[in-house]
Design an enzyme around this catalytic site. Structure first.
Site: not given
Length: 553
Positions: A337, A447, A192, A452
Protein backbone atom coordinates in the site's frame (compact mmCIF):
# COMPACT_ATOMS: atom_id res chain seq x y z
CA UNK A 1 -0.97 38.26 -12.57
CA UNK A 2 0.27 36.22 -15.54
CA UNK A 3 -1.83 33.08 -15.92
CA UNK A 4 -0.10 31.90 -19.10
CA UNK A 5 2.20 29.26 -17.73
CA UNK A 6 2.87 25.57 -18.23
CA UNK A 7 1.51 23.21 -15.57
CA UNK A 8 4.35 20.69 -15.31
CA UNK A 9 2.99 17.18 -14.77
CA UNK A 10 4.93 14.58 -12.77
CA UNK A 11 4.47 11.69 -15.19
CA UNK A 12 6.66 8.66 -15.87
CA UNK A 13 7.65 9.81 -19.35
CA UNK A 14 9.76 12.51 -17.69
CA UNK A 15 11.97 9.76 -16.24
CA UNK A 16 12.59 7.64 -19.34
CA UNK A 17 12.82 10.62 -21.74
CA UNK A 18 15.55 12.14 -19.61
CA UNK A 19 17.41 8.83 -19.41
CA UNK A 20 17.33 8.52 -23.21
CA UNK A 21 18.49 12.12 -23.70
CA UNK A 22 21.17 12.38 -21.01
CA UNK A 23 22.33 8.76 -20.72
CA UNK A 24 21.55 7.32 -24.19
CA UNK A 25 24.36 4.77 -24.20
CA UNK A 26 23.92 3.53 -20.64
CA UNK A 27 23.06 -0.15 -20.91
CA UNK A 28 19.83 -1.94 -20.08
CA UNK A 29 20.69 -5.63 -20.22
CA UNK A 30 18.43 -8.66 -20.42
CA UNK A 31 20.39 -11.70 -19.19
CA UNK A 32 17.99 -14.63 -18.66
CA UNK A 33 19.31 -18.06 -17.64
CA UNK A 34 21.03 -19.63 -20.63
CA UNK A 35 20.67 -16.50 -22.77
CA UNK A 36 20.47 -15.05 -25.28
CA UNK A 37 21.77 -11.89 -23.61
CA UNK A 38 20.20 -8.73 -25.05
CA UNK A 39 22.26 -5.54 -24.75
CA UNK A 40 20.07 -2.50 -25.10
CA UNK A 41 20.45 1.04 -23.76
CA UNK A 42 18.20 3.89 -22.68
CA UNK A 43 18.01 5.35 -26.21
CA UNK A 44 16.98 2.00 -27.71
CA UNK A 45 14.54 1.36 -24.89
CA UNK A 46 12.92 4.75 -25.44
CA UNK A 47 12.39 3.79 -29.09
CA UNK A 48 10.88 0.43 -28.13
CA UNK A 49 8.66 2.05 -25.51
CA UNK A 50 7.36 4.48 -28.13
CA UNK A 51 6.61 1.54 -30.41
CA UNK A 52 4.84 -0.14 -27.49
CA UNK A 53 2.51 2.85 -27.39
CA UNK A 54 1.46 2.11 -30.98
CA UNK A 55 1.06 -1.57 -30.10
CA UNK A 56 -1.36 -0.66 -27.32
CA UNK A 57 -3.28 1.57 -29.72
CA UNK A 58 -3.46 -1.27 -32.25
CA UNK A 59 -4.72 -3.65 -29.54
CA UNK A 60 -7.53 -1.22 -28.75
CA UNK A 61 -6.36 -0.06 -25.33
CA UNK A 62 -8.29 2.99 -24.10
CA UNK A 63 -6.48 5.80 -22.24
CA UNK A 64 -7.99 6.92 -18.97
CA UNK A 65 -8.40 10.33 -17.45
CA UNK A 66 -8.14 11.76 -13.93
CA UNK A 67 -10.58 9.86 -11.75
CA UNK A 68 -11.23 7.24 -14.43
CA UNK A 69 -9.18 4.11 -15.12
CA UNK A 70 -7.89 3.42 -18.59
CA UNK A 71 -7.71 -0.12 -19.97
CA UNK A 72 -6.23 -2.54 -17.46
CA UNK A 73 -3.19 -4.32 -18.88
CA UNK A 74 -2.31 -7.43 -16.88
CA UNK A 75 1.25 -8.80 -16.96
CA UNK A 76 2.46 -12.29 -16.01
CA UNK A 77 6.23 -12.13 -16.26
CA UNK A 78 9.59 -12.51 -14.52
CA UNK A 79 12.24 -9.78 -14.24
CA UNK A 80 12.75 -9.16 -17.96
CA UNK A 81 13.53 -6.23 -20.23
CA UNK A 82 10.03 -6.55 -21.72
CA UNK A 83 8.59 -6.11 -18.24
CA UNK A 84 10.77 -2.99 -17.88
CA UNK A 85 9.29 -1.62 -21.13
CA UNK A 86 5.76 -2.28 -19.91
CA UNK A 87 6.55 -0.43 -16.65
CA UNK A 88 6.80 2.74 -18.73
CA UNK A 89 4.84 2.19 -21.94
CA UNK A 90 1.52 1.14 -20.42
CA UNK A 91 1.15 4.06 -17.95
CA UNK A 92 2.53 6.57 -20.49
CA UNK A 93 -0.18 5.50 -22.95
CA UNK A 94 -2.77 6.26 -20.28
CA UNK A 95 -3.61 2.66 -19.47
CA UNK A 96 -3.15 0.91 -16.12
CA UNK A 97 -0.37 -1.65 -15.62
CA UNK A 98 -1.58 -4.56 -13.46
CA UNK A 99 1.45 -6.56 -12.34
CA UNK A 100 0.06 -9.97 -11.37
CA UNK A 101 1.73 -11.81 -8.49
CA UNK A 102 2.50 -15.21 -10.01
CA UNK A 103 3.39 -16.65 -6.57
CA UNK A 104 -0.21 -16.52 -5.41
CA UNK A 105 -2.27 -19.68 -5.67
CA UNK A 106 -3.88 -20.13 -9.10
CA UNK A 107 -7.24 -19.46 -7.46
CA UNK A 108 -6.06 -16.12 -6.06
CA UNK A 109 -4.35 -15.16 -9.33
CA UNK A 110 -7.65 -15.60 -11.16
CA UNK A 111 -9.44 -13.74 -8.35
CA UNK A 112 -7.16 -10.69 -8.64
CA UNK A 113 -7.53 -10.56 -12.42
CA UNK A 114 -11.29 -10.87 -12.20
CA UNK A 115 -11.44 -8.18 -9.53
CA UNK A 116 -9.28 -5.88 -11.67
CA UNK A 117 -11.40 -6.60 -14.76
CA UNK A 118 -8.30 -6.80 -16.93
CA UNK A 119 -8.72 -6.06 -20.64
CA UNK A 120 -5.45 -7.19 -22.27
CA UNK A 121 -2.96 -9.79 -21.03
CA UNK A 122 0.81 -9.75 -21.63
CA UNK A 123 2.48 -13.02 -20.62
CA UNK A 124 5.90 -14.60 -20.51
CA UNK A 125 5.62 -17.83 -22.51
CA UNK A 126 6.22 -19.73 -19.24
CA UNK A 127 2.68 -18.79 -18.19
CA UNK A 128 0.83 -19.96 -21.30
CA UNK A 129 -1.13 -22.65 -19.44
CA UNK A 130 -2.15 -20.27 -16.66
CA UNK A 131 -3.16 -17.64 -19.22
CA UNK A 132 -5.32 -20.19 -21.03
CA UNK A 133 -7.24 -20.81 -17.80
CA UNK A 134 -7.51 -17.06 -17.17
CA UNK A 135 -8.95 -16.26 -20.58
CA UNK A 136 -11.49 -19.07 -20.26
CA UNK A 137 -12.78 -17.61 -16.97
CA UNK A 138 -12.23 -13.85 -17.34
CA UNK A 139 -14.41 -12.71 -20.22
CA UNK A 140 -13.08 -9.12 -20.20
CA UNK A 141 -9.72 -10.36 -21.59
CA UNK A 142 -9.98 -10.38 -25.38
CA UNK A 143 -6.31 -10.23 -26.39
CA UNK A 144 -3.15 -11.99 -25.22
CA UNK A 145 0.40 -10.95 -26.10
CA UNK A 146 3.13 -13.56 -25.60
CA UNK A 147 6.66 -12.43 -24.73
CA UNK A 148 9.48 -14.77 -25.73
CA UNK A 149 13.24 -14.69 -26.31
CA UNK A 150 13.03 -17.40 -28.94
CA UNK A 151 13.43 -16.36 -32.59
CA UNK A 152 10.73 -18.82 -33.69
CA UNK A 153 7.47 -19.74 -32.08
CA UNK A 154 4.73 -22.31 -32.49
CA UNK A 155 1.11 -21.45 -33.06
CA UNK A 156 -0.74 -20.82 -29.79
CA UNK A 157 -4.50 -20.39 -29.42
CA UNK A 158 -6.76 -19.25 -26.61
CA UNK A 159 -10.52 -19.69 -26.46
CA UNK A 160 -12.21 -16.32 -26.83
CA UNK A 161 -8.98 -14.29 -27.12
CA UNK A 162 -6.77 -13.18 -30.00
CA UNK A 163 -3.06 -14.09 -29.67
CA UNK A 164 -0.10 -11.89 -30.63
CA UNK A 165 3.69 -12.09 -30.19
CA UNK A 166 5.39 -9.16 -28.48
CA UNK A 167 8.50 -8.90 -30.63
CA UNK A 168 6.49 -9.14 -33.86
CA UNK A 169 4.28 -6.26 -32.72
CA UNK A 170 7.21 -4.09 -31.58
CA UNK A 171 9.15 -4.69 -34.80
CA UNK A 172 6.24 -3.68 -37.04
CA UNK A 173 5.00 -0.72 -34.95
CA UNK A 174 5.71 2.95 -35.60
CA UNK A 175 6.93 5.21 -32.77
CA UNK A 176 3.92 6.55 -30.89
CA UNK A 177 3.52 10.20 -29.99
CA UNK A 178 2.66 9.99 -26.31
CA UNK A 179 0.23 12.71 -25.27
CA UNK A 180 0.69 14.92 -22.21
CA UNK A 181 -1.12 13.23 -19.33
CA UNK A 182 -2.36 14.47 -16.00
CA UNK A 183 -0.05 13.40 -13.18
CA UNK A 184 -3.16 12.28 -11.29
CA UNK A 185 -3.99 9.52 -13.77
CA UNK A 186 -3.73 5.98 -12.44
CA UNK A 187 -0.51 4.33 -13.65
CA UNK A 188 -0.27 0.96 -11.88
CA UNK A 189 -2.40 -1.53 -10.03
CA UNK A 190 -1.43 -4.46 -7.84
CA UNK A 191 -2.82 -6.64 -5.08
CA UNK A 192 -1.58 -7.40 -1.59
CA UNK A 193 -0.44 -10.90 -0.70
CA UNK A 194 -3.73 -11.72 1.02
CA UNK A 195 -2.47 -12.10 4.57
CA UNK A 196 -5.88 -11.72 6.22
CA UNK A 197 -8.17 -13.04 3.50
CA UNK A 198 -8.38 -12.40 -0.20
CA UNK A 199 -5.71 -10.11 -1.73
CA UNK A 200 -6.70 -6.43 -1.68
CA UNK A 201 -6.36 -4.20 -4.73
CA UNK A 202 -4.26 -1.03 -4.62
CA UNK A 203 -3.34 1.52 -7.27
CA UNK A 204 -0.91 4.40 -7.79
CA UNK A 205 -0.83 7.53 -9.94
CA UNK A 206 2.01 8.90 -12.06
CA UNK A 207 2.61 11.62 -9.47
CA UNK A 208 2.91 9.09 -6.66
CA UNK A 209 5.42 6.95 -8.54
CA UNK A 210 7.58 9.89 -9.64
CA UNK A 211 7.72 11.32 -6.12
CA UNK A 212 8.50 7.89 -4.69
CA UNK A 213 11.36 7.41 -7.19
CA UNK A 214 12.78 10.86 -6.43
CA UNK A 215 12.65 10.37 -2.66
CA UNK A 216 14.19 6.88 -2.68
CA UNK A 217 16.87 7.98 -5.17
CA UNK A 218 17.77 10.87 -2.90
CA UNK A 219 17.98 8.53 0.08
CA UNK A 220 20.15 5.99 -1.74
CA UNK A 221 22.56 8.70 -2.85
CA UNK A 222 23.37 9.35 0.82
CA UNK A 223 25.53 7.16 3.09
CA UNK A 224 25.77 4.24 3.43
CA UNK A 225 24.69 3.32 -0.14
CA UNK A 226 26.15 6.39 -1.92
CA UNK A 227 24.49 5.40 -5.21
CA UNK A 228 25.81 7.16 -8.32
CA UNK A 229 25.97 6.84 -12.13
CA UNK A 230 28.88 4.39 -11.90
CA UNK A 231 26.72 1.81 -10.14
CA UNK A 232 25.00 -1.11 -11.86
CA UNK A 233 21.56 -2.15 -10.60
CA UNK A 234 19.92 -5.57 -10.76
CA UNK A 235 16.39 -5.77 -9.29
CA UNK A 236 16.03 -9.04 -7.40
CA UNK A 237 12.65 -8.11 -6.00
CA UNK A 238 10.15 -9.71 -8.41
CA UNK A 239 8.80 -7.04 -10.75
CA UNK A 240 5.25 -8.18 -9.96
CA UNK A 241 5.87 -7.16 -6.34
CA UNK A 242 5.33 -3.44 -5.66
CA UNK A 243 7.29 -2.01 -8.61
CA UNK A 244 10.37 -4.10 -7.70
CA UNK A 245 10.57 -1.60 -4.84
CA UNK A 246 10.83 1.18 -7.43
CA UNK A 247 14.31 0.25 -8.71
CA UNK A 248 13.39 0.23 -12.45
CA UNK A 249 12.21 3.85 -12.06
CA UNK A 250 14.96 4.93 -9.66
CA UNK A 251 17.82 3.58 -11.79
CA UNK A 252 16.51 5.26 -14.95
CA UNK A 253 15.97 8.53 -13.09
CA UNK A 254 19.61 8.53 -11.98
CA UNK A 255 21.16 7.15 -15.19
CA UNK A 256 22.30 3.83 -13.70
CA UNK A 257 22.90 0.73 -15.83
CA UNK A 258 20.24 -1.93 -15.27
CA UNK A 259 20.45 -5.72 -15.56
CA UNK A 260 17.38 -8.00 -15.72
CA UNK A 261 18.07 -11.69 -14.92
CA UNK A 262 14.77 -13.23 -16.06
CA UNK A 263 13.49 -16.08 -13.94
CA UNK A 264 15.63 -16.36 -10.83
CA UNK A 265 18.28 -19.06 -11.07
CA UNK A 266 20.69 -18.29 -8.24
CA UNK A 267 23.78 -19.79 -9.80
CA UNK A 268 23.07 -17.79 -12.96
CA UNK A 269 22.34 -14.65 -10.94
CA UNK A 270 25.71 -14.93 -9.18
CA UNK A 271 27.47 -15.38 -12.53
CA UNK A 272 25.62 -12.38 -14.00
CA UNK A 273 26.42 -10.18 -10.99
CA UNK A 274 30.09 -10.89 -11.63
CA UNK A 275 30.06 -10.53 -15.41
CA UNK A 276 27.91 -7.38 -15.53
CA UNK A 277 29.59 -5.69 -12.57
CA UNK A 278 26.39 -5.39 -10.52
CA UNK A 279 26.87 -3.17 -7.46
CA UNK A 280 23.29 -2.54 -6.23
CA UNK A 281 20.50 -5.04 -5.79
CA UNK A 282 17.51 -5.57 -3.54
CA UNK A 283 15.39 -8.33 -2.09
CA UNK A 284 14.08 -10.14 0.95
CA UNK A 285 16.45 -11.95 3.36
CA UNK A 286 15.86 -15.25 1.55
CA UNK A 287 17.36 -13.77 -1.63
CA UNK A 288 20.46 -12.65 0.25
CA UNK A 289 20.59 -16.13 1.82
CA UNK A 290 20.53 -17.68 -1.68
CA UNK A 291 23.37 -15.46 -2.88
CA UNK A 292 25.51 -16.26 0.15
CA UNK A 293 24.88 -20.00 0.48
CA UNK A 294 24.38 -21.21 -3.09
CA UNK A 295 26.96 -23.93 -3.91
CA UNK A 296 28.53 -21.62 -6.52
CA UNK A 297 28.76 -18.63 -4.16
CA UNK A 298 32.32 -19.26 -2.92
CA UNK A 299 33.56 -18.89 -6.51
CA UNK A 300 32.50 -15.24 -6.64
CA UNK A 301 33.86 -12.14 -4.93
CA UNK A 302 30.79 -10.29 -3.66
CA UNK A 303 32.71 -7.51 -1.92
CA UNK A 304 31.41 -4.09 -2.81
CA UNK A 305 27.86 -5.30 -3.49
CA UNK A 306 25.22 -3.05 -1.90
CA UNK A 307 22.10 -4.97 -0.89
CA UNK A 308 18.84 -3.20 0.03
CA UNK A 309 16.90 -5.66 2.16
CA UNK A 310 13.28 -5.67 3.32
CA UNK A 311 10.10 -7.71 3.34
CA UNK A 312 10.88 -9.39 6.67
CA UNK A 313 13.28 -8.96 9.56
CA UNK A 314 16.99 -9.24 8.81
CA UNK A 315 18.50 -12.11 10.85
CA UNK A 316 21.63 -11.07 12.64
CA UNK A 317 23.55 -14.15 11.51
CA UNK A 318 22.73 -13.39 7.87
CA UNK A 319 23.94 -9.82 8.29
CA UNK A 320 27.19 -11.01 9.83
CA UNK A 321 27.82 -13.44 6.95
CA UNK A 322 27.06 -10.71 4.40
CA UNK A 323 29.51 -8.37 6.11
CA UNK A 324 32.13 -11.12 6.15
CA UNK A 325 31.75 -11.37 2.36
CA UNK A 326 32.11 -7.62 1.97
CA UNK A 327 28.43 -6.87 1.21
CA UNK A 328 27.01 -3.59 2.51
CA UNK A 329 23.45 -4.28 3.70
CA UNK A 330 20.86 -1.54 4.17
CA UNK A 331 17.45 -2.40 5.56
CA UNK A 332 14.21 -0.76 4.54
CA UNK A 333 10.51 -1.11 5.20
CA UNK A 334 7.26 -0.64 3.36
CA UNK A 335 4.01 -2.25 2.29
CA UNK A 336 2.25 -2.90 -0.97
CA UNK A 337 0.00 0.00 0.00
CA UNK A 338 2.98 2.35 0.37
CA UNK A 339 4.44 1.77 -3.13
CA UNK A 340 6.48 0.54 -1.07
CA UNK A 341 9.43 2.35 0.56
CA UNK A 342 8.83 4.54 3.60
CA UNK A 343 11.85 3.71 5.81
CA UNK A 344 15.56 3.13 5.11
CA UNK A 345 18.52 2.69 7.47
CA UNK A 346 20.23 5.91 6.43
CA UNK A 347 23.13 7.30 8.42
CA UNK A 348 22.97 10.49 10.49
CA UNK A 349 25.70 13.08 10.78
CA UNK A 350 26.13 12.52 14.53
CA UNK A 351 26.54 8.76 14.09
CA UNK A 352 30.34 9.05 14.14
CA UNK A 353 30.15 9.74 17.87
CA UNK A 354 28.00 6.69 18.67
CA UNK A 355 29.34 3.50 20.27
CA UNK A 356 30.06 0.71 17.77
CA UNK A 357 27.39 -1.51 19.31
CA UNK A 358 24.80 1.22 18.72
CA UNK A 359 25.86 1.54 15.07
CA UNK A 360 25.51 -2.22 14.57
CA UNK A 361 22.04 -2.23 16.12
CA UNK A 362 20.86 0.58 13.81
CA UNK A 363 21.58 -1.64 10.79
CA UNK A 364 19.01 -4.10 12.15
CA UNK A 365 16.33 -1.40 12.44
CA UNK A 366 13.79 -0.62 9.72
CA UNK A 367 15.43 2.79 9.43
CA UNK A 368 14.43 6.43 9.24
CA UNK A 369 11.54 7.94 7.29
CA UNK A 370 12.77 8.87 3.81
CA UNK A 371 12.09 12.41 2.49
CA UNK A 372 8.39 13.38 2.28
CA UNK A 373 7.39 10.61 4.73
CA UNK A 374 5.95 11.22 8.19
CA UNK A 375 5.62 8.33 10.64
CA UNK A 376 4.36 7.91 14.17
CA UNK A 377 4.14 4.99 16.58
CA UNK A 378 0.86 5.25 18.45
CA UNK A 379 -1.09 3.49 21.17
CA UNK A 380 -4.67 2.25 20.82
CA UNK A 381 -5.94 5.78 21.45
CA UNK A 382 -3.83 7.29 18.68
CA UNK A 383 -1.32 8.93 21.05
CA UNK A 384 2.41 8.77 20.37
CA UNK A 385 4.21 6.18 22.48
CA UNK A 386 7.53 7.22 24.09
CA UNK A 387 10.56 7.26 21.79
CA UNK A 388 12.45 4.93 24.07
CA UNK A 389 13.08 2.00 21.73
CA UNK A 390 10.99 -0.20 24.03
CA UNK A 391 7.35 0.90 24.11
CA UNK A 392 5.42 -0.77 21.34
CA UNK A 393 2.60 0.73 19.31
CA UNK A 394 1.17 0.70 15.80
CA UNK A 395 3.16 2.30 13.00
CA UNK A 396 1.08 4.91 11.16
CA UNK A 397 2.31 6.85 8.15
CA UNK A 398 1.70 9.72 5.74
CA UNK A 399 3.40 10.08 2.35
CA UNK A 400 2.40 11.35 -1.11
CA UNK A 401 2.53 7.84 -2.58
CA UNK A 402 0.33 5.82 -0.23
CA UNK A 403 -2.59 4.14 -1.96
CA UNK A 404 -5.78 6.15 -1.62
CA UNK A 405 -8.11 3.18 -1.26
CA UNK A 406 -8.60 -0.53 -1.62
CA UNK A 407 -10.36 -1.30 -4.88
CA UNK A 408 -14.04 -1.89 -4.30
CA UNK A 409 -13.67 -2.16 -0.52
CA UNK A 410 -14.69 1.05 1.27
CA UNK A 411 -14.81 -0.69 4.67
CA UNK A 412 -11.17 -1.78 4.54
CA UNK A 413 -10.26 1.67 3.21
CA UNK A 414 -11.94 3.37 6.18
CA UNK A 415 -10.20 0.99 8.56
CA UNK A 416 -6.77 1.74 7.06
CA UNK A 417 -7.18 5.52 6.73
CA UNK A 418 -8.14 6.84 10.17
CA UNK A 419 -7.58 10.36 11.48
CA UNK A 420 -5.72 11.22 8.24
CA UNK A 421 -3.05 8.58 8.93
CA UNK A 422 -2.55 5.26 7.16
CA UNK A 423 -2.55 2.44 9.71
CA UNK A 424 -0.06 -0.26 8.77
CA UNK A 425 -1.14 -2.93 11.31
CA UNK A 426 2.56 -3.33 12.13
CA UNK A 427 3.72 -3.19 15.71
CA UNK A 428 6.84 -1.05 16.14
CA UNK A 429 9.03 0.91 18.53
CA UNK A 430 10.96 4.12 17.79
CA UNK A 431 13.87 5.83 19.45
CA UNK A 432 14.97 9.39 20.18
CA UNK A 433 16.91 9.58 16.89
CA UNK A 434 13.82 8.65 14.87
CA UNK A 435 14.84 5.08 13.96
CA UNK A 436 11.99 2.57 13.82
CA UNK A 437 12.06 -1.15 14.65
CA UNK A 438 9.23 -3.39 13.41
CA UNK A 439 8.44 -5.81 16.22
CA UNK A 440 5.54 -7.87 14.93
CA UNK A 441 2.52 -7.94 12.64
CA UNK A 442 -0.68 -7.00 14.34
CA UNK A 443 -2.30 -9.93 12.62
CA UNK A 444 -0.68 -13.34 12.95
CA UNK A 445 0.86 -13.30 9.52
CA UNK A 446 3.79 -15.59 8.72
CA UNK A 447 6.60 -14.16 6.59
CA UNK A 448 8.37 -16.89 4.67
CA UNK A 449 11.14 -15.74 2.37
CA UNK A 450 9.66 -12.25 2.29
CA UNK A 451 6.29 -13.57 1.10
CA UNK A 452 3.33 -13.58 3.47
CA UNK A 453 1.28 -16.60 4.47
CA UNK A 454 -2.10 -15.95 6.04
CA UNK A 455 -2.38 -18.13 9.13
CA UNK A 456 -6.15 -17.69 9.23
CA UNK A 457 -6.62 -18.79 5.63
CA UNK A 458 -4.35 -21.78 6.13
CA UNK A 459 -6.32 -22.67 9.26
CA UNK A 460 -9.54 -22.50 7.27
CA UNK A 461 -8.15 -24.89 4.66
CA UNK A 462 -6.89 -27.40 7.25
CA UNK A 463 -10.19 -27.21 9.12
CA UNK A 464 -12.00 -28.58 6.06
CA UNK A 465 -10.42 -32.00 6.69
CA UNK A 466 -13.25 -34.16 8.07
CA UNK A 467 -11.22 -35.36 11.07
CA UNK A 468 -10.05 -31.91 12.26
CA UNK A 469 -11.76 -30.41 15.28
CA UNK A 470 -9.54 -27.42 15.98
CA UNK A 471 -6.44 -25.96 14.33
CA UNK A 472 -3.99 -23.12 14.85
CA UNK A 473 -1.16 -22.10 12.52
CA UNK A 474 1.83 -20.23 13.90
CA UNK A 475 5.15 -19.13 12.47
CA UNK A 476 8.30 -20.87 13.65
CA UNK A 477 11.82 -19.50 13.11
CA UNK A 478 13.67 -20.97 10.13
CA UNK A 479 17.35 -20.32 9.30
CA UNK A 480 16.75 -19.83 5.56
CA UNK A 481 13.16 -18.65 5.14
CA UNK A 482 12.88 -16.50 8.25
CA UNK A 483 9.66 -18.21 9.26
CA UNK A 484 7.75 -21.29 8.19
CA UNK A 485 4.23 -22.35 9.18
CA UNK A 486 3.57 -24.98 11.80
CA UNK A 487 0.06 -26.36 12.28
CA UNK A 488 -1.27 -27.55 15.65
CA UNK A 489 -4.24 -29.83 15.08
CA UNK A 490 -6.80 -31.23 17.52
CA UNK A 491 -8.71 -34.25 16.10
CA UNK A 492 -12.43 -34.67 16.49
CA UNK A 493 -13.45 -36.93 19.39
CA UNK A 494 -12.98 -40.56 18.44
CA UNK A 495 -10.97 -39.69 15.34
CA UNK A 496 -7.35 -40.49 14.69
CA UNK A 497 -5.24 -38.41 12.31
CA UNK A 498 -1.55 -38.23 11.43
CA UNK A 499 0.78 -35.52 10.19
CA UNK A 500 1.15 -37.39 6.90
CA UNK A 501 -2.61 -37.39 6.33
CA UNK A 502 -2.85 -33.64 6.87
CA UNK A 503 0.05 -32.97 4.50
CA UNK A 504 -1.44 -35.29 1.86
CA UNK A 505 -4.78 -33.48 2.18
CA UNK A 506 -3.12 -30.08 1.74
CA UNK A 507 -1.25 -31.28 -1.35
CA UNK A 508 -4.62 -32.22 -2.83
CA UNK A 509 -5.74 -28.62 -2.22
CA UNK A 510 -2.54 -27.40 -3.87
CA UNK A 511 -3.31 -29.51 -6.94
CA UNK A 512 -6.81 -28.03 -7.01
CA UNK A 513 -5.36 -24.52 -7.04
CA UNK A 514 -6.71 -23.70 -3.58
CA UNK A 515 -3.33 -22.74 -2.11
CA UNK A 516 0.32 -22.43 -3.16
CA UNK A 517 2.58 -25.41 -2.49
CA UNK A 518 4.95 -23.31 -0.38
CA UNK A 519 2.12 -22.69 2.12
CA UNK A 520 2.16 -26.36 3.21
CA UNK A 521 3.35 -26.39 6.86
CA UNK A 522 6.84 -27.69 7.60
CA UNK A 523 5.47 -29.46 10.65
CA UNK A 524 2.05 -30.64 11.82
CA UNK A 525 1.67 -31.32 15.55
CA UNK A 526 -1.26 -33.48 16.67
CA UNK A 527 -2.50 -32.75 20.20
CA UNK A 528 -5.39 -34.30 22.09
CA UNK A 529 -6.29 -31.39 24.37
CA UNK A 530 -8.14 -28.19 23.62
CA UNK A 531 -6.01 -25.29 22.45
CA UNK A 532 -5.51 -22.34 24.83
CA UNK A 533 -7.95 -19.46 24.43
CA UNK A 534 -7.87 -15.73 25.11
CA UNK A 535 -10.49 -14.00 27.24
CA UNK A 536 -12.56 -13.41 24.12
CA UNK A 537 -12.55 -17.08 23.18
CA UNK A 538 -9.95 -16.86 20.43
CA UNK A 539 -7.06 -19.30 20.20
CA UNK A 540 -4.12 -17.78 22.07
CA UNK A 541 -1.27 -18.16 19.59
CA UNK A 542 1.23 -16.41 21.82
CA UNK A 543 0.60 -18.99 24.51
CA UNK A 544 1.00 -21.74 21.92
CA UNK A 545 4.33 -20.33 20.77
CA UNK A 546 5.56 -20.01 24.35
CA UNK A 547 4.42 -23.52 25.22
CA UNK A 548 5.83 -25.30 22.18
CA UNK A 549 9.01 -23.29 21.49
CA UNK A 550 9.24 -24.72 17.97
CA UNK A 551 12.33 -24.21 15.82
CA UNK A 552 12.93 -25.65 12.37
CA UNK A 553 16.08 -26.81 10.60
Amino acid sequence: MNTQHYEYQLTLDKIIRKAAQIYPNTEVVHAPPGGPIIRSNYAKEWDRIQRLGSVLEELGAIPGEPGKFGSKIAVLDWNTIMHFELYYGVPMYGAVLHTVNVLLSPEDIIYTMMHAQDDILFINEDFTSLARVATSLIKTIKKVVIMSNKPDHEEVTFDGAEVYWYEDLIRDARPYNFQELSENMVATMMFTSGTTGRPKGTYFTHRQLVLHAMSVALSLSAPPINANIYDVAMPLVPMFHVHAWGLPYIAALTGIKQVYPGRFDWGWVLKTIKEEGVTITNGVPTILYNLLYHPDSPKYDLSGLKFIIGGSALPRGLLEEANRRGIRVVQGFGLTETAPVILLTMEKSNMKDWPEERKREIILSAGLPIPLVDVRVVDENGRDVPRDGKTMGELVVRAPWITREYLGDPEKTRNAWRDDWFHTDDIAVWDSEGYVWIMDRAKDVIKSGGEWISSTRLEDLISTHPAVYEVAVIGAPHPKWGERPVAIVVPKPGQDITEGEIRKYLMELVNEGKMPKWWVPDKVIIVNSELPKTSTGKIDKKALKDRLSITLD
